[in-house]
Design an enzyme around this catalytic site. Structure first.
Site, PDB file in Angstrom:
ATOM      1  N   GLU A 166      -2.500   0.291  -4.348  1.00  0.00           N
ATOM      2  CA  GLU A 166      -2.373  -0.906  -3.524  1.00  0.00           C
ATOM      3  C   GLU A 166      -2.619  -2.164  -4.344  1.00  0.00           C
ATOM      4  OE1 GLU A 166      -5.373  -1.636  -0.488  1.00  0.00           O
ATOM      5  OE2 GLU A 166      -6.659  -0.121  -1.393  1.00  0.00           O
ATOM      6  N   ASP A 178       0.856  -1.186   0.000  1.00  0.00           N
ATOM      7  CA  ASP A 178       0.000   0.000   0.000  1.00  0.00           C
ATOM      8  C   ASP A 178       0.894   1.239   0.000  1.00  0.00           C
ATOM      9  OD1 ASP A 178      -2.117   1.713   0.160  1.00  0.00           O
ATOM     10  OD2 ASP A 178      -2.802   1.078   2.139  1.00  0.00           O
TER      11      ASP A 178
END
Length: 372
Positions: free
Chosen positions: A119, A24
């Site tokens: 992500e 992420d």
């Protein structure tokens, strides 16, 4: 057999453990802006257009200390942080950086499942790199992202997807957290049930009414009672509480739809749903800006007090080009609901569907500009 082992055995066909990484990017849009403009570094940056109808696309960590968050009205962000620097979003640039990151991930495995521009999941049970562990792979990925893009990423390593996602949030920003198979139960036990994917405010309240506040309490609850109360989702809740997640990393899964919905504490008439529709449409629009594909069809979903589900949709000639346009179409879809005016609704949802690549979408000006 231990009590936990006995409970696990109640969930048939338990899948083998895998090595999953969730990567992420940290405050992605804002970090790109700070990287490209040195004068913004260390300062509270809000990625948003100014204006009464604008919303925050992203906020730097400096801005977050003032309570600024994505999806928040830009006007509120300005009140919370008067010294914030507002930067209009540049999605062409963000998508270019996202492609760089994707190439780094694909060096480790072909099994990469992008969730958005910032992500992705990786299944490194079998990797291309020859590195000795998933933890080593996650370290290498973070190093290469830093070296090649000048940005930071956080990563979580775990034997299941939902655990890896929780782990990636654990030491943000610029962190790495690992949950090893033998650590799963101890990690999950004290977590609030709200940390489980899909447990929103309403479900959290229902579980609290049953005396379930933490995952350990959910794990101890009878799976059949949960299933009787919540249907198939009750069984999934029990499985997640035991660290069981059957979902697999699916490489290159194209976005089919994005949606957000809200279940009300008390049923409401159609005429009172505008604030909820506006909020949900804002969330959907922000999620759509993080996709490489474009949603063509706007969907309004309603569930009546007697659990009847209604959906109404519209596919405009050109893709929805702003958050306000999405809101306008979603609100307009209420006019297609032909139930009596005194009907009450327990749930409303807004979605975008019929996603296509930008090359296949009708040509028009910048997809994500905001009017006014």
């Amino acid at each position: 057999m231990s009590s936990d082992a006995m409970k696990r055995s109640m969930h048939s066909d338990v899948i083998p453990q895998r090595k999953i990484i969730h990567v992420d990017m940290d405050a992605f849009y804002a970090s790109v802006e700070q990287r490209d403009d040195p004068s913004l570094r260390g300062r509270p940056v809000v990625v948003a257009w100014r204006g009464a109808r604008s919303v925050v696309c992203a906020a730097s960590y400096e801005a977050r200390t003032f309570g600024v968050r994505s999806a928040m009205p830009a006007a509120r962000a300005e009140r919370l942080c008067p010294d914030a620097i507002f930067v209009p979003p540049d999605f062409v640039r963000y998508k270019a950086v996202s492609r760089q990151v994707r190439e780094i991930l694909l060096r480790q495995t072909d099994r990469v499942e992008p969730l958005s521009l910032d992500e992705a999941y990786l299944d490194v049970s079998e990797s291309n790199s020859g590195l000795p562990s998933a933890t080593a792979i996650a370290r290498r990925i973070r190093e290469q992202i830093r070296e090649e893009t000048g940005l930071t990423a956080s990563a979580g390593v775990a034997p299941a997807k939902f655990l890896a996602k929780i782990a990636s949030e654990w030491r943000k920003p610029d962190g790495l957290f690992v949950i090893r198979p033998h650590e799963v139960d101890n990690f999950l036990t004290p977590l609030p049930v709200a940390r489980i994917h899909g447990v929103g405010k309403v479900m959290d309240g229902k579980l609290a009414a049953m005396g379930i506040r933490h995952v350990g309490e959910l794990r101890a609850f009878d799976v059949h009672a949960l299933e009787a109360r919540f249907g198939r989702y009750g069984r999934r809740l029990s499985e997640l509480a035991h660290g069981i997640d059957r979902s697999e990393v699916t490489a290159d899964r194209p976005t089919q739809s994005i949606s957000s919905e809200d279940t009300f504490a008390t049923d409401r008439p159609l005429c009172e749903l505008e604030p909820a529709i506006r909020e949900l449409a804002t969330k959907v629009w922000l999620a759509a800006t993080r996709q490489e594909r474009i949603g063509r069809t706007v969907v309004l979903k309603l569930k009546t007090r007697d659990f009847r589900i209604l959906t109404r949709s519209r596919t405009p000639e050109h893709p929805t080009r702003s958050m306000e346009a999405l809101v306008s179409i979603a609100l307009g879809l209420r006019e297609q609901v032909d139930l009596p005016p005194d009907s009450l609704y327990r749930l409303v949802g807004v979605g975008l569907a019929n996603f296509v690549s930008p090359d296949d979408a009708p040509r028009q000006s910048n997809l994500f500009t905001v009017d006014g």
